[in-house]
Write a protein that holds these residues in place. Sequence first.
Motif, PDB file in Angstrom:
ATOM      1  N   GLN A 160      41.219  50.255  42.915  1.00 42.72           N
ATOM      2  CA  GLN A 160      41.515  51.045  41.718  1.00 42.72           C
ATOM      3  C   GLN A 160      42.931  51.624  41.678  1.00 42.72           C
ATOM      4  O   GLN A 160      43.613  51.477  40.668  1.00 42.72           O
TER       5      GLN A 160
ATOM      6  N   GLY B 268      48.519  48.119  36.087  1.00 39.92           N
ATOM      7  CA  GLY B 268      48.298  48.231  34.640  1.00 39.92           C
ATOM      8  C   GLY B 268      49.395  49.009  33.938  1.00 39.92           C
ATOM      9  O   GLY B 268      49.764  48.697  32.813  1.00 39.92           O
TER      10      GLY B 268
ATOM     11  N   ALA C 266      37.777  47.169  37.797  1.00 45.04           N
ATOM     12  CA  ALA C 266      38.102  46.968  39.219  1.00 45.04           C
ATOM     13  C   ALA C 266      37.012  46.207  39.956  1.00 45.04           C
ATOM     14  O   ALA C 266      37.297  45.409  40.849  1.00 45.04           O
TER      15      ALA C 266
ATOM     16  N   LEU D 253      45.369  48.758  41.047  1.00 45.31           N
ATOM     17  CA  LEU D 253      45.201  48.210  39.699  1.00 45.31           C
ATOM     18  C   LEU D 253      45.731  49.161  38.635  1.00 45.31           C
ATOM     19  O   LEU D 253      46.284  48.716  37.620  1.00 45.31           O
ATOM     20  N   THR D 254      45.578  50.451  38.864  1.00 48.08           N
ATOM     21  CA  THR D 254      46.103  51.431  37.914  1.00 48.08           C
ATOM     22  C   THR D 254      47.627  51.328  37.835  1.00 48.08           C
ATOM     23  O   THR D 254      48.198  51.311  36.742  1.00 48.08           O
TER      24      THR D 254
ATOM     25  N   THR E 100      42.994  44.740  34.551  1.00 51.04           N
ATOM     26  CA  THR E 100      42.963  45.761  35.605  1.00 51.04           C
ATOM     27  C   THR E 100      41.983  46.895  35.302  1.00 51.04           C
ATOM     28  O   THR E 100      41.734  47.729  36.168  1.00 51.04           O
TER      29      THR E 100
ATOM     30  N   VAL F  85      37.475  42.517  39.297  1.00 58.37           N
ATOM     31  CA  VAL F  85      38.633  42.019  40.059  1.00 58.37           C
ATOM     32  C   VAL F  85      38.259  41.837  41.517  1.00 58.37           C
ATOM     33  O   VAL F  85      38.617  40.842  42.145  1.00 58.37           O
TER      34      VAL F  85
END
Length: 182
Positions: A35, A42, A55, A38-39, A52, A58
């Motif tokens: 997370q 993004g 999670a 991915l944040t 993203t 992904v």
Amino acid sequence: MTLVRVIARPLTASSFAFSGVDRLRSAGKSAEQLQPVLTRLGKAVPSLAPVTADAKRVAQVLGGVQLGAGILLGLGRFSRVAGTLLAVSAAANTLVDFKSADSSTPAARKERRGQLLRNLSLVGAALLASVDTNGRPGLAWRAEHFASGAKKNAVGISKDARKQLKKADLAVRRTAADVVGS
């Protein structure tokens, strides 16, 4: 296939395959670790925000890629493609593992560094697998030798045809360089 490849590929692939199974089994935990990365991804690339946002999905995709590519590498099928997929997924896992590892104590930092080095060595092994031609010439070598053979056979051709042949030779070399990336 040489004895080294028969032994080395399954050994390298086993780590990735088992890691993929673990990621698929514990997708929720993997999603928690993914997370923060991915944040940031993004925010850095807004067009990836829909990807993203989920999670867990992904994490499942990464696990599936590692499992599938690990099995293919272990079997010696599509090993260059499998090696490339494994290198990319291992690099992503290395980043996520490094970011989510505990670094509060000296012992934890030492363990974090050791895990980073192990992961980087797996990335290196996957990169080696991605460029291994298994003793057979690659596409660039074949294209280059095809062009030089055609040039040798064209000795008795007119001046105009020689110019066209040089242009074709240059085009083949550029295409081969683009495919191989050299």
